[in-house]
Each structure stands twice: as structure tokens, then as C-alpha cells.
Design a protein around this motif. Structure first.
Motif, short mmCIF file in Angstrom:
data_model
loop_
_atom_site.label_atom_id
_atom_site.label_comp_id
_atom_site.label_asym_id
_atom_site.label_seq_id
_atom_site.Cartn_x
_atom_site.Cartn_y
_atom_site.Cartn_z
N ALA A 235 52.09 45.19 34.23
CA ALA A 235 53.46 45.59 34.57
C ALA A 235 53.49 46.31 35.92
CB ALA A 235 54.02 46.49 33.47
N LEU A 236 52.51 47.14 36.16
CA LEU A 236 52.43 47.85 37.45
C LEU A 236 52.21 46.86 38.59
CD1 LEU A 236 50.26 50.92 36.39
CD2 LEU A 236 52.56 51.04 37.38
N MET A 237 51.37 45.86 38.39
CA MET A 237 51.14 44.86 39.43
C MET A 237 52.44 44.12 39.76
SD MET A 237 47.95 44.74 40.56
CE MET A 237 47.62 43.05 41.07
N ALA A 238 53.18 43.76 38.73
CA ALA A 238 54.45 43.05 38.95
C ALA A 238 55.47 43.97 39.64
CB ALA A 238 55.00 42.56 37.62
N GLU A 239 55.50 45.21 39.21
CA GLU A 239 56.44 46.18 39.80
C GLU A 239 56.15 46.39 41.29
OE1 GLU A 239 57.07 50.95 39.29
OE2 GLU A 239 56.81 49.78 37.45
N ALA A 240 54.88 46.33 41.65
CA ALA A 240 54.50 46.51 43.05
C ALA A 240 54.69 45.25 43.87
CB ALA A 240 53.04 46.97 43.12
N GLY A 241 55.03 44.15 43.22
CA GLY A 241 55.26 42.89 43.94
C GLY A 241 54.04 42.01 44.03
N TYR A 242 53.05 42.28 43.19
CA TYR A 242 51.81 41.49 43.22
C TYR A 242 51.53 40.85 41.87
CZ TYR A 242 51.21 44.13 47.52
OH TYR A 242 51.40 44.68 48.77
N GLY A 243 52.59 40.41 41.23
CA GLY A 243 52.46 39.76 39.94
C GLY A 243 51.59 38.51 39.98
N GLU A 244 51.57 37.85 41.12
CA GLU A 244 50.75 36.64 41.27
C GLU A 244 49.32 36.97 41.67
OE1 GLU A 244 51.90 33.63 40.42
OE2 GLU A 244 53.70 34.76 39.81
N GLY A 245 49.07 38.23 41.92
CA GLY A 245 47.72 38.66 42.24
C GLY A 245 47.33 38.41 43.69
N PHE A 246 46.05 38.60 43.98
CA PHE A 246 45.51 38.37 45.32
C PHE A 246 43.99 38.27 45.22
CE2 PHE A 246 46.09 42.93 44.67
CZ PHE A 246 44.86 43.47 45.04
N ASP A 247 43.37 37.89 46.32
CA ASP A 247 41.91 37.72 46.38
C ASP A 247 41.29 38.87 47.17
OD1 ASP A 247 41.94 34.98 45.24
OD2 ASP A 247 42.98 34.50 47.11
N VAL A 248 40.09 39.28 46.74
CA VAL A 248 39.38 40.33 47.47
C VAL A 248 37.89 40.26 47.14
CG1 VAL A 248 39.59 42.13 45.69
CG2 VAL A 248 39.43 42.78 48.11
N ALA A 249 37.06 40.59 48.12
CA ALA A 249 35.61 40.70 47.89
C ALA A 249 35.29 42.13 47.48
CB ALA A 249 34.86 40.33 49.16
N LEU A 250 34.41 42.27 46.48
CA LEU A 250 33.95 43.57 46.01
C LEU A 250 32.51 43.75 46.46
CD1 LEU A 250 34.11 46.18 44.38
CD2 LEU A 250 33.67 44.84 42.31
N GLY B 211 45.07 39.78 37.57
CA GLY B 211 45.43 38.94 38.71
C GLY B 211 44.71 39.26 40.00
N ILE B 212 43.84 40.26 40.00
CA ILE B 212 43.06 40.54 41.22
C ILE B 212 41.80 39.68 41.15
CG2 ILE B 212 41.89 42.30 42.59
CD1 ILE B 212 43.74 44.39 41.39
N ARG B 213 41.79 38.63 41.95
CA ARG B 213 40.72 37.63 41.90
C ARG B 213 39.56 38.12 42.76
NH1 ARG B 213 45.64 35.22 42.07
NH2 ARG B 213 45.61 35.12 44.35
N VAL B 214 38.57 38.68 42.11
CA VAL B 214 37.47 39.34 42.78
C VAL B 214 36.30 38.39 43.01
CG1 VAL B 214 35.70 41.14 42.54
CG2 VAL B 214 38.08 41.62 41.89
N THR B 215 35.78 38.43 44.22
CA THR B 215 34.51 37.77 44.52
C THR B 215 33.46 38.87 44.66
OG1 THR B 215 35.61 35.96 45.72
CG2 THR B 215 33.26 36.30 46.14
N PRO B 216 32.62 39.04 43.63
CA PRO B 216 31.58 40.07 43.74
C PRO B 216 30.59 39.69 44.84
CG PRO B 216 31.93 39.43 41.46
CD PRO B 216 32.62 38.41 42.32
#
Length: 527
Positions: free
Chosen positions: A351-366, A391-396
Motif C-alpha cells: 500500500a505504501l509503494m502504491a501511495e508513493a506512486g511506485y505500485g508497478e515497482g522498479f529495478d535496482v542493484a543491491l 515490486g522492487i526488482r532486485v539484482t543482487p
């Protein structure tokens, strides 16, 4: 005003001068990681300290009972709120025979302030030589815990450094070197008698050391064995008498092997995630415009997405403690209320992700290590999977510590999301605040290892107040306030507090310190 710390001097001095436990012996031990520099002022790094504390020495250190002990200083006094005076030990020499004196303390201060140790000395304005065996530390503000802050600040010989072109420290990312990166000249109990970087380091006891070795290790060889299974095998087959970094899943196997045992003790090291909140875009990510980590709702969602109990039970086999702060439970500034982590709540996180406008998620390297501490890569993979649930698509991106440190450390801070760890050797939360939480300041060295570039003027103000507050109750209240701010801001996403796990051959008696060091002078091994 006489410092209460000075009252410990007599008993601590006796502890350092106990008779040796037995005849000289050889000792072989192994760990997952090497010190990637021998320069004591290049970087504030646990593994560098672990190796170098046998060769170089500070003015004061923590003993086996974690109390402050005299080393190159025999006593210290807070003569006024802004001034500490240290009396230096007479008759101390470096391994090249040069005498240790006040000039070396002043030189070591000036040198360290230019390198990765600047944060340890950020609150010291200057050091004055009173005479050859007396120095005074001057600060702009009162500093009630200065002796605690300098236990890993090692003294260097000014003459040796000048003669070898090593008056400037190497860089924290190890991209520039000096003679001191690969050569040592300390006042400690041992010299490095042979070294193959990344493979092995040999220590030989110094007969002319000013102190007395309380164990019996005359010669020790430290082997770097990154692979955990190979490290465990080396212990079981008798190639080494001790290993550091035992994988939790292998503890039972070691305990069930005749002649072997596990030594475990709490570590003040915590592991946490820090997002880059300074840049306007993700430098290692995509699928979205801008930088989602700037939104506190995204950071809160990440905190709620992580199942710390599952990490504790499935990955760490019980050898960790979930935390709600990026400092350990034994550290001054931690309270039960603040350091209790929230339970996983995927519904609220989404719900917080959607509220912040990132309901579809995003990609990031960890960015993580795969050889620095227990099950670091496995923890990295688990965190990546858990963040994927919202929805945070992480590439470790797990890599050896030397490469990882060169990437994320100053001056580059080349990461969008990093898994980090920290152990405040002062056992005081102010150390974390001044080196990691405050706004980065190149002039003072404050915030030097604030990898994500977090900046909050109120955190900066409170940290400065804490550094100068001498009333314990008022100071505790300020610490609670600032860590409450950090928690509410989700500036850091804590995971867990670790334990130290060593595998030992029967008959090997060691001292496990929370700073993860190997104090060879206190070890006793079978002859």
C-alpha cells in the motif's frame, strides 16, 4: 577534573604484565578475508584492524573484559571539558629500533586526519606536544568519551614514514598506495615476517616488545580461505588450529568432530541496508524516473517487507538477533523500544509503494559482499527476494570485499542500494552518528561512511550536542531522540546483529573481542 577512566589504570596495567602462560608455540589460523592494506590510517575497516592490532598499537585499547586499558599511554586525564592530557609510556621502540615519543602522536594525528581514519578524530581540533612523553588533545567542544574513540587509532613512526615517502595515507578505496600499504613498523607484540597479500600473513613475536605476551604464540600464520567449506575442511583435517567465520550450518559438524569445538560470543556488529537518497536518479537501476528512495514511504515499505525472523532462523541458524536500529543492543543509545524491529507486513508495504506512486515497482542493484561476514551473500539474496514481494526488482550484486569496498567507499559512493555492516568500537551510538548518519563533510571527516548520502539538519544538530554533553542522563535522552528520528525517517533499514563464530582445536584458548580482532598475545595454543 580527573577522568573516571583513569581509575582503571592500576588494575589494567597488572593485566598487561601477567607472566607468559607457557613455552613458545606456533599457531595457524584462517579467515575469509585479508586486510587489503597494511596502512593503519588508510581506512576504518574491521579486518584491517584485526590484523594490524598485533603490529601497531593505540594509546589505549579494550581489554578482554572490554574495559579501557593503557597501551602507549599509561594514564589520561580530562583537565578541562575541552582538553584531555595523555602521559606516554617510556622506553617503547618501534620494530626498527626508533623510540616512540610525543612527536609520533602529533604526526599520527595529522596523517590520520588525511585518510580513512578521519572520522575517529573528527572531534579533535589539534594535538599539542607538552614534552616528549606528554600530549594534549584539544577540542572545540567538550568530549566526555574521547578515550573510547581512539582505540583503533594506531601510532606510526614519523621518522620511518618520512624516510620512506609514507607521510600521506593511502586512499580508503585502495586506489593509491604508499610504502605503508605493504610494509609495517609498529610498536606491537609482533612483526609481519612474511606476507603474500590475499593468501597468507606470518607474524613473529618481538623479543624487545615493551609488554609481555600473556599467551604462548611465538609465530602465527594467518591464511586467507574465502570459501567457507574449504575453511571448515582445513580445520577438520588439522591444517589450521582455528577458523574465523564458521558458517552457522556447519557448527554442528564441527561440534561433532572429536578434538574440535565452537566458540561463540555476541558481536556488536549490525547488518543493515542503506539506499542512496542523495542522487536524483538511480545510477544502478531502472524502470522508473527519478530516485524512489528519496520517498520515505518507499523506505518504510522496504523495512516492512523484510522478514527478519526468517533470516534469523533459516539463514543464520539462530546465530543472529533481529534489530530495529543500525546499532547493537549493547551499544549506548539502544533501547528495547527503539531496537525492536517491526514484523513483516507485506500488505501495508504494498500500500505504501502504491501511495508513493511506485505500485508497478522498479529495478535496482543491491551491492553486497560475499566474504565479509557470516552468510552475507545468502542474506543479500534473501533480502532481494523479500523486496521483490513489493515490486522492487532486485539484482543482487555480491562480490569480494576488496572490490566492493573500492566501489562503494569514498570518494565514489558508487551504489544505489548497499548492504552494509558496522561495529562501533566505542560501544557508543555517537560513533555511528558521527561517521555514518550525519551529513558528509570532507573538511571534518564527519559522515565519511554515510554511503547513501543521507542528510538531516536535525540529526546533525543532535549529534553535535551529544558529542559535547557530559551529563549521562541528558546524553541518553539526546541519543534516544536522534535514533528515534533515524528510525522514523527509515534512513537505514536494519536487518540483524551478528555473533562471532570461531572453530577451534581443543586446547586452543582464545579471547573473542566484539571488534572481531585476533589478539595473538592473549592466545594459548598446544605446543
Amino acid at each position: 577534573m580527573r577522568s573516571r577512566l583513569s581509575l582503571m589504570m592500576a588494575s589494567a596495567s597488572l593485566a598487561l604484565m601477567l607472566p607468559a602462560a607457557g613455552s613458545a608455540a606456533k599457531f595457524r589460523f584462517a579467515g575469509p578475508l585479508d586486510a587489503y592494506t597494511l596502512d593503519p590510517h588508510a581506512i576504518s575497516n574491521t579486518l584491517v584492524f584485526a590484523v594490524l592490532r598485533n603490529v601497531y598499537e593505540p594509546l589505549v585499547q579494550r581489554g578482554p573484559d572490554l574495559s579501557l586499558q593503557p597501551v602507549l599511554a599509561t594514564e589520561w586525564t580530562q583537565v578541562d571539558p575541552n582538553t584531555w592530557e595523555f602521559k606516554l609510556r617510556e622506553g617503547v621502540t618501534y620494530s626498527n629500533g626508533n623510540p616512540f615519543n610525543a612527536d609520533d602522536v602529533v604526526f599520527s594525528f595529522e596523517r590520520a586526519k588525511k585518510g580513512g581514519m578521519a572520522s575517529h578524530l573528527a572531534e579533535v581540533a589539534s594535538i599539542e606536544k607538552v614534552d616528549d612523553l606528554t600530549v594534549r588533545f584539544l577540542s572545540d567542544l567538550p568530549n566526555p568519551i574521547l578515550p573510547n574513540q581512539i582505540v583503533n587509532w594506531f601510532m606510526m613512526d614519523r621518522e620511518w614514514a618520512e624516510a620512506n615517502g609514507a607521510t600521506e595515507p593511502g586512499q580508503a578505496d585502495n586506489t593509491t598506495e604508499s610504502f605503508a600499504n605493504r610494509n609495517t613498523n609498529g610498536t606491537g607484540a609482533y612483526v609481519i615476517s612474511a606476507r603474500d597479500p590475499g593468501v597468507s600473513t606470518e607474524f613473529t613475536a618481538r623479543p624487545e616488545w615493551w609488554g609481555q605476551i600473556t599467551g604462548n604464540v611465538d609465530k602465527a600464520t594467518f591464511f586467507v580461505i574465502p570459501n567457507p567449506a574449504t575453511r571448515v575442511s582445513a580445520l577438520i583435517t588439522g591444517e589450521v588450529e582455528m577458523i574465523d567465520g564458521v558458517p552457522p550450518q556447519d557448527t554442528q559438524r564441527i561440534e561433532n568432530t572429536d578434538g574440535l569445538r565452537i566458540a561463540a560470543t555476541p558481536d556488536v556488529r549490525t547488518v543493515y541496508i542503506q539506499p542512496d537518497v542523495a542522487r536524483d536518479t538511480l545510477i544502478h537501476g531502472g524502470g522508473v524516473e527519478g530516485n524512489p528512495f528519496k520517498d520515505v514511504r518507499v523506505r518504510e515499505a522496504m523495512t516492512l517487507a523484510i522478514d527478519r525472523d526468517a533470516i534469523q532462523s533459516r539463514i543464520m541458524r539462530g546465530y543472529s538477533t533481529p534489530v530495529g536500529l543500525p546499532i547493537g543492543k549493547e551499544v549506548e543509545g539502544s533501547t528495547d523500544a527503539l531496537n525492536t524491529p517491526p514484523p513483516q507486513d507485506l500488505e501495508r508495504a504494498r500500500a505504501l509503494m502504491a501511495e508513493a506512486g511506485y505500485g508497478e515497482g522498479f529495478d535496482v542493484a543491491l551491492d553486497c559482499t560475499n566474504d565479509r561476514f557470516m552468510n552475507d551473500e545468502a542474506t543479500c539474496l534473501a533480502v532481494g527476494s523479500m523486496l521483490g514481494e513489493i515490486g522492487i526488482r532486485v539484482t543482487p550484486r555480491a562480490q569480494p570485499t576488496a572490490r566492493w569496498a573500492q566501489q562503494i567507499n569514498p570518494p565514489g559512493y558508487d551504489t544505489s542500494l548497499a548492504m552494509l555492516s558496522y561495529a562501533p568500537y566505542t560501544y557508543d551510538g555517537h560513533q555511528f552518528l558521527s561517521s555514518i548518519a550525519v551529513t558528509r563533510n570532507e573538511e571534518t571527516g564527519g559522515g565519511q561512511f554515510n554511503i547513501g548520502g543521507y542528510s538531516n539538519p536535525e540529526v546533525d544538530r543532535l549529534t553535535a550536542e551529544i558529542g559535547a554533553e557530559t551529563d549521562p542522563e541528558a546524553r541518553a535522552a539526546l541519543l534516544a531522540e536522534v535514533f528515534g528520528l533515524l528510525k522514523d525517517d527509515y534512513a537505514f533499514i536494519p536487518l540483524h546483529q551478528l555473533q562471532i563464530l570461531w572453530g577451534l582445536k581443543e586446547g586452543v584458548e582464545v579471547v573473542q573481542l566484539a571488534d572481531l580482532s585476533y589478539p595473538l598475545a592473549w592466545f594459548t595454543v598446544p605446543e
